[in-house]
Write an enzyme that holds these catalytic residues in place. Structure first.
Site, PDB file in Angstrom:
ATOM      1  N   ASP A   7      17.568  56.962  36.669  1.00 53.54           N
ATOM      2  CA  ASP A   7      17.651  55.612  37.242  1.00 53.54           C
ATOM      3  C   ASP A   7      18.772  54.863  36.534  1.00 53.54           C
ATOM      4  OD1 ASP A   7      16.829  53.369  38.859  1.00 53.54           O
ATOM      5  OD2 ASP A   7      16.000  52.488  37.054  1.00 53.54           O
ATOM      6  N   CYS A  70      15.771  56.174  41.929  1.00 56.04           N
ATOM      7  CA  CYS A  70      16.524  54.939  42.146  1.00 56.04           C
ATOM      8  C   CYS A  70      16.886  54.901  43.625  1.00 56.04           C
ATOM      9  CB  CYS A  70      17.793  54.982  41.282  1.00 56.04           C
ATOM     10  SG  CYS A  70      18.911  53.623  41.549  1.00 56.04           S
ATOM     11  N   GLU A 154      15.048  44.016  33.699  1.00 59.73           N
ATOM     12  CA  GLU A 154      15.765  44.704  32.610  1.00 59.73           C
ATOM     13  C   GLU A 154      15.824  43.849  31.341  1.00 59.73           C
ATOM     14  OE1 GLU A 154      17.531  47.790  32.228  1.00 59.73           O
ATOM     15  OE2 GLU A 154      16.516  48.456  34.044  1.00 59.73           O
ATOM     16  N   CYS A 186      12.840  49.562  45.572  1.00 62.32           N
ATOM     17  CA  CYS A 186      13.607  49.557  44.334  1.00 62.32           C
ATOM     18  C   CYS A 186      12.592  49.918  43.264  1.00 62.32           C
ATOM     19  CB  CYS A 186      14.196  48.178  44.064  1.00 62.32           C
ATOM     20  SG  CYS A 186      14.986  48.060  42.446  1.00 62.32           S
ATOM     21  N   HIS A 188      12.495  49.533  40.239  1.00 64.15           N
ATOM     22  CA  HIS A 188      12.207  48.462  39.268  1.00 64.15           C
ATOM     23  C   HIS A 188      11.035  47.587  39.720  1.00 64.15           C
ATOM     24  CE1 HIS A 188      16.112  49.382  37.502  1.00 64.15           C
ATOM     25  NE2 HIS A 188      15.843  48.553  36.516  1.00 64.15           N
TER      26      HIS A 188
HETATM   27  N1  DGL Z   1      15.973  50.828  40.316  1.00 65.40           N
HETATM   28  C1  DGL Z   1      17.028  50.898  41.226  1.00 65.40           C
HETATM   29  C2  DGL Z   1      16.590  51.087  42.643  1.00 65.40           C
HETATM   30  O1  DGL Z   1      15.548  51.679  42.874  1.00 65.40           O
HETATM   31  C3  DGL Z   1      18.238  50.050  41.164  1.00 65.40           C
HETATM   32  C4  DGL Z   1      18.450  48.921  40.277  1.00 65.40           C
HETATM   33  C5  DGL Z   1      19.906  48.548  40.146  1.00 65.40           C
HETATM   34  O2  DGL Z   1      20.563  49.206  39.345  1.00 65.40           O
HETATM   35  O3  DGL Z   1      20.381  47.643  40.832  1.00 65.40           O
HETATM   36  O4  DGL Z   1      17.260  50.699  43.556  1.00 65.40           O
END
Ligand code: DGL
Length: 272
Positions: A7, A70, A154, A186, A188
Protein backbone atom coordinates in the site's frame (compact mmCIF):
# COMPACT_ATOMS: atom_id res chain seq x y z
CA UNK A 1 8.22 -18.06 -0.92
CA UNK A 2 6.16 -15.17 0.52
CA UNK A 3 2.99 -13.18 -0.12
CA UNK A 4 3.65 -9.46 -0.59
CA UNK A 5 1.14 -6.84 0.57
CA UNK A 6 1.62 -3.34 -0.78
CA UNK A 7 0.00 0.00 0.00
CA UNK A 8 1.02 3.62 -0.30
CA UNK A 9 0.99 3.76 3.50
CA UNK A 10 -1.04 2.43 6.41
CA UNK A 11 -4.22 1.45 4.57
CA UNK A 12 -2.91 -1.93 3.49
CA UNK A 13 -2.73 -2.90 7.14
CA UNK A 14 -6.53 -3.31 7.07
CA UNK A 15 -5.97 -5.99 4.42
CA UNK A 16 -2.94 -7.51 6.14
CA UNK A 17 -4.86 -7.74 9.41
CA UNK A 18 -7.58 -9.81 7.73
CA UNK A 19 -4.99 -11.99 6.01
CA UNK A 20 -3.23 -12.63 9.33
CA UNK A 21 -6.58 -13.53 10.84
CA UNK A 22 -7.95 -15.71 8.05
CA UNK A 23 -4.78 -17.17 6.53
CA UNK A 24 -2.21 -16.92 9.33
CA UNK A 25 0.02 -19.78 8.21
CA UNK A 26 1.63 -17.98 5.27
CA UNK A 27 4.66 -15.69 5.30
CA UNK A 28 3.86 -12.06 4.49
CA UNK A 29 6.00 -9.09 3.51
CA UNK A 30 4.25 -5.75 4.05
CA UNK A 31 5.45 -2.65 2.21
CA UNK A 32 4.08 0.85 2.88
CA UNK A 33 5.45 3.63 0.66
CA UNK A 34 4.65 6.22 3.30
CA UNK A 35 7.40 8.61 2.15
CA UNK A 36 5.29 9.23 -0.97
CA UNK A 37 1.76 8.83 0.41
CA UNK A 38 -0.84 9.89 -0.74
CA UNK A 39 -0.86 8.36 -4.20
CA UNK A 40 -4.47 9.42 -4.65
CA UNK A 41 -3.68 12.91 -5.93
CA UNK A 42 -1.10 11.74 -8.47
CA UNK A 43 -1.31 10.94 -12.19
CA UNK A 44 -1.98 7.40 -13.45
CA UNK A 45 1.55 7.32 -14.94
CA UNK A 46 3.21 8.15 -11.62
CA UNK A 47 1.02 5.66 -9.74
CA UNK A 48 2.04 2.97 -12.24
CA UNK A 49 5.76 3.78 -11.83
CA UNK A 50 5.60 3.78 -8.02
CA UNK A 51 3.59 0.56 -7.99
CA UNK A 52 6.05 -1.13 -10.31
CA UNK A 53 8.92 -0.17 -8.00
CA UNK A 54 7.02 -1.62 -5.05
CA UNK A 55 6.25 -4.84 -6.91
CA UNK A 56 9.93 -5.18 -7.94
CA UNK A 57 10.99 -4.75 -4.34
CA UNK A 58 8.54 -7.38 -3.11
CA UNK A 59 9.63 -9.80 -5.83
CA UNK A 60 13.22 -9.32 -4.62
CA UNK A 61 11.95 -10.21 -1.15
CA UNK A 62 10.97 -13.57 -2.58
CA UNK A 63 7.25 -12.92 -3.01
CA UNK A 64 5.54 -15.32 -5.39
CA UNK A 65 2.35 -13.33 -5.19
CA UNK A 66 1.80 -9.63 -4.47
CA UNK A 67 -1.49 -8.12 -3.37
CA UNK A 68 -1.94 -4.46 -4.20
CA UNK A 69 -3.72 -3.60 -0.97
CA UNK A 70 -4.47 -0.19 -2.39
CA UNK A 71 -7.40 0.77 -4.60
CA UNK A 72 -5.49 3.66 -6.12
CA UNK A 73 -2.71 1.33 -7.29
CA UNK A 74 -5.19 -1.38 -8.30
CA UNK A 75 -7.36 0.95 -10.37
CA UNK A 76 -4.46 2.77 -12.04
CA UNK A 77 -1.74 0.15 -12.42
CA UNK A 78 -2.93 -3.45 -12.02
CA UNK A 79 -4.13 -4.17 -15.56
CA UNK A 80 -0.92 -2.84 -17.11
CA UNK A 81 1.20 -4.78 -14.63
CA UNK A 82 -0.71 -8.00 -15.30
CA UNK A 83 -0.87 -7.63 -19.07
CA UNK A 84 2.47 -6.01 -19.92
CA UNK A 85 4.96 -6.07 -17.08
CA UNK A 86 4.60 -9.58 -15.67
CA UNK A 87 4.53 -11.49 -18.98
CA UNK A 88 7.72 -9.70 -20.06
CA UNK A 89 9.78 -9.74 -16.86
CA UNK A 90 8.21 -12.07 -14.28
CA UNK A 91 6.02 -14.65 -16.03
CA UNK A 92 6.02 -16.96 -13.00
CA UNK A 93 4.88 -14.32 -10.45
CA UNK A 94 1.38 -13.00 -9.79
CA UNK A 95 -0.02 -9.60 -8.80
CA UNK A 96 -3.62 -9.28 -7.57
CA UNK A 97 -5.69 -6.28 -6.51
CA UNK A 98 -8.52 -5.37 -4.17
CA UNK A 99 -11.23 -4.40 -6.65
CA UNK A 100 -12.23 -7.83 -7.99
CA UNK A 101 -13.10 -9.35 -4.58
CA UNK A 102 -15.24 -6.29 -3.81
CA UNK A 103 -17.07 -6.44 -7.14
CA UNK A 104 -17.79 -10.14 -6.64
CA UNK A 105 -19.32 -9.37 -3.25
CA UNK A 106 -21.50 -6.60 -4.74
CA UNK A 107 -22.70 -9.04 -7.39
CA UNK A 108 -23.34 -11.88 -4.94
CA UNK A 109 -25.46 -9.56 -2.78
CA UNK A 110 -27.13 -7.83 -5.73
CA UNK A 111 -26.41 -4.33 -4.44
CA UNK A 112 -28.18 -1.99 -6.87
CA UNK A 113 -27.73 1.53 -5.41
CA UNK A 114 -24.09 1.79 -4.63
CA UNK A 115 -21.94 4.68 -3.42
CA UNK A 116 -18.18 4.51 -3.96
CA UNK A 117 -15.82 6.56 -1.80
CA UNK A 118 -12.12 6.62 -2.62
CA UNK A 119 -9.20 8.79 -3.61
CA UNK A 120 -9.38 11.18 -6.55
CA UNK A 121 -7.28 8.82 -8.68
CA UNK A 122 -9.55 5.85 -7.92
CA UNK A 123 -12.71 7.84 -8.67
CA UNK A 124 -11.21 9.36 -11.85
CA UNK A 125 -10.16 5.93 -13.13
CA UNK A 126 -13.85 4.94 -13.24
CA UNK A 127 -12.74 1.37 -12.46
CA UNK A 128 -15.46 0.61 -9.89
CA UNK A 129 -18.30 1.99 -12.00
CA UNK A 130 -17.09 0.03 -15.02
CA UNK A 131 -16.59 -3.23 -13.15
CA UNK A 132 -19.94 -3.03 -11.31
CA UNK A 133 -21.78 -2.37 -14.57
CA UNK A 134 -20.15 -5.43 -16.14
CA UNK A 135 -21.76 -7.69 -13.53
CA UNK A 136 -24.87 -5.67 -12.65
CA UNK A 137 -25.77 -3.51 -15.67
CA UNK A 138 -28.82 -2.04 -13.91
CA UNK A 139 -26.96 -0.90 -10.79
CA UNK A 140 -26.89 2.82 -10.06
CA UNK A 141 -23.40 3.78 -8.98
CA UNK A 142 -22.39 7.17 -7.56
CA UNK A 143 -18.87 8.21 -6.64
CA UNK A 144 -17.33 10.68 -4.21
CA UNK A 145 -13.62 11.43 -3.86
CA UNK A 146 -12.53 12.09 -0.27
CA UNK A 147 -8.99 13.51 -0.59
CA UNK A 148 -8.74 14.77 2.98
CA UNK A 149 -9.14 11.37 4.60
CA UNK A 150 -5.83 9.68 3.77
CA UNK A 151 -3.66 12.51 5.19
CA UNK A 152 -5.93 12.57 8.24
CA UNK A 153 -5.42 8.84 8.86
CA UNK A 154 -1.69 8.79 7.99
CA UNK A 155 -1.12 11.56 10.52
CA UNK A 156 -2.73 9.48 13.24
CA UNK A 157 -5.22 12.32 13.76
CA UNK A 158 -7.67 11.45 16.51
CA UNK A 159 -10.05 14.42 16.52
CA UNK A 160 -13.41 12.69 16.07
CA UNK A 161 -15.34 15.96 15.77
CA UNK A 162 -13.32 17.08 12.78
CA UNK A 163 -13.56 13.63 11.20
CA UNK A 164 -17.34 13.62 11.59
CA UNK A 165 -17.59 17.03 9.90
CA UNK A 166 -15.40 15.91 7.01
CA UNK A 167 -17.42 12.71 6.55
CA UNK A 168 -20.75 14.56 6.68
CA UNK A 169 -19.53 16.93 4.01
CA UNK A 170 -18.24 14.15 1.72
CA UNK A 171 -21.21 11.82 2.20
CA UNK A 172 -23.93 14.40 1.69
CA UNK A 173 -24.08 13.82 -2.09
CA UNK A 174 -24.24 10.02 -1.80
CA UNK A 175 -26.94 10.14 0.87
CA UNK A 176 -29.01 12.43 -1.36
CA UNK A 177 -28.82 9.74 -4.04
CA UNK A 178 -30.44 7.27 -1.62
CA UNK A 179 -27.69 4.69 -1.81
CA UNK A 180 -28.24 1.45 0.09
CA UNK A 181 -24.60 0.33 0.07
CA UNK A 182 -21.36 2.23 0.39
CA UNK A 183 -18.02 0.77 -0.67
CA UNK A 184 -14.96 2.00 1.19
CA UNK A 185 -12.87 1.88 -1.97
CA UNK A 186 -9.72 2.97 -0.21
CA UNK A 187 -8.03 0.58 2.17
CA UNK A 188 -7.24 3.47 4.52
CA UNK A 189 -10.94 4.02 5.15
CA UNK A 190 -11.23 0.55 6.66
CA UNK A 191 -9.50 2.09 9.67
CA UNK A 192 -12.46 4.46 10.17
CA UNK A 193 -15.27 2.13 9.12
CA UNK A 194 -17.17 2.72 12.36
CA UNK A 195 -17.14 6.48 11.81
CA UNK A 196 -18.50 5.96 8.28
CA UNK A 197 -21.28 3.75 9.63
CA UNK A 198 -22.16 6.36 12.26
CA UNK A 199 -22.58 9.06 9.62
CA UNK A 200 -24.54 7.01 7.04
CA UNK A 201 -26.73 5.35 9.67
CA UNK A 202 -27.51 1.69 10.38
CA UNK A 203 -29.64 1.05 7.27
CA UNK A 204 -26.80 1.50 4.81
CA UNK A 205 -24.43 -1.41 4.33
CA UNK A 206 -20.80 -0.30 4.65
CA UNK A 207 -18.42 -2.57 2.73
CA UNK A 208 -14.72 -2.57 3.61
CA UNK A 209 -12.36 -4.80 1.76
CA UNK A 210 -10.17 -6.62 4.31
CA UNK A 211 -12.28 -9.69 4.89
CA UNK A 212 -13.39 -9.93 1.24
CA UNK A 213 -9.81 -9.93 0.00
CA UNK A 214 -8.81 -12.62 2.50
CA UNK A 215 -11.77 -14.85 1.50
CA UNK A 216 -11.05 -14.47 -2.21
CA UNK A 217 -7.36 -15.12 -1.69
CA UNK A 218 -8.21 -18.41 -0.03
CA UNK A 219 -10.37 -19.34 -3.04
CA UNK A 220 -7.60 -18.24 -5.41
CA UNK A 221 -4.98 -20.36 -3.65
CA UNK A 222 -7.29 -23.38 -3.69
CA UNK A 223 -7.71 -22.95 -7.43
CA UNK A 224 -3.98 -22.47 -8.03
CA UNK A 225 -2.08 -25.25 -6.29
CA UNK A 226 0.93 -24.50 -8.52
CA UNK A 227 1.26 -21.18 -6.66
CA UNK A 228 0.13 -22.37 -3.24
CA UNK A 229 2.64 -25.20 -3.09
CA UNK A 230 5.48 -22.67 -3.44
CA UNK A 231 4.39 -20.61 -0.43
CA UNK A 232 6.19 -21.00 2.88
CA UNK A 233 3.99 -21.56 5.90
CA UNK A 234 6.00 -20.33 8.85
CA UNK A 235 3.56 -17.74 10.25
CA UNK A 236 6.08 -14.91 9.74
CA UNK A 237 5.58 -11.28 8.69
CA UNK A 238 8.22 -8.74 7.71
CA UNK A 239 7.55 -4.98 7.54
CA UNK A 240 9.13 -2.40 5.24
CA UNK A 241 8.40 1.32 5.02
CA UNK A 242 9.97 4.17 3.06
CA UNK A 243 9.90 6.64 5.96
CA UNK A 244 10.30 5.69 9.58
CA UNK A 245 8.90 8.27 11.95
CA UNK A 246 8.40 7.28 15.61
CA UNK A 247 4.66 7.90 15.14
CA UNK A 248 4.54 5.44 12.31
CA UNK A 249 5.93 2.66 14.43
CA UNK A 250 3.20 3.33 16.95
CA UNK A 251 0.45 3.55 14.33
CA UNK A 252 1.36 0.23 12.76
CA UNK A 253 1.17 -1.43 16.18
CA UNK A 254 -2.11 0.28 16.92
CA UNK A 255 -3.77 -0.66 13.64
CA UNK A 256 -2.66 -4.30 13.74
CA UNK A 257 -3.73 -4.75 17.36
CA UNK A 258 -3.25 -8.30 18.58
CA UNK A 259 -1.78 -9.30 15.21
CA UNK A 260 1.30 -7.20 15.90
CA UNK A 261 4.20 -9.40 16.94
CA UNK A 262 7.04 -7.23 18.11
CA UNK A 263 8.72 -7.28 14.71
CA UNK A 264 11.37 -4.89 13.44
CA UNK A 265 10.13 -2.30 10.95
CA UNK A 266 12.72 -1.86 8.20
CA UNK A 267 13.41 1.37 6.37
CA UNK A 268 14.04 1.15 2.62
CA UNK A 269 14.39 3.46 -0.37
CA UNK A 270 12.18 2.53 -3.31
CA UNK A 271 13.17 5.21 -5.78
CA UNK A 272 16.92 4.51 -5.98
N1 DGL B 1 -4.96 3.20 0.57
C1 DGL B 1 -4.98 3.62 -0.76
C2 DGL B 1 -6.20 3.17 -1.50
O1 DGL B 1 -6.76 2.13 -1.18
C3 DGL B 1 -4.55 4.95 -1.23
C4 DGL B 1 -4.19 6.08 -0.39
C5 DGL B 1 -3.38 7.12 -1.12
O2 DGL B 1 -2.18 6.91 -1.22
O3 DGL B 1 -3.94 8.11 -1.60
O4 DGL B 1 -6.62 3.79 -2.44
Amino acid sequence: MNIGVFDSGLGGLTILKSLLKELPEYNYVYLGDNARVPYGNRSAETIYEFTKQAVDFLFKKNCKLVILACNTATSNALVKIQKEYLPKYFPDRRVLGVIKPTIENIKENNHLRVGIVGTKATVNSGAFVREIHKVLPKAEVYQQACPMLVPFIENGEKNEKILKLILEEYLHFLLQKKITTIVLACTHYGLIKKQFQDVVGPKIKVISEGRLVADKLRTYLNKHPEIEKNLDKKYQTEYFVTDLSPDYHELIRLFLGSHWKDTKINLINLSS
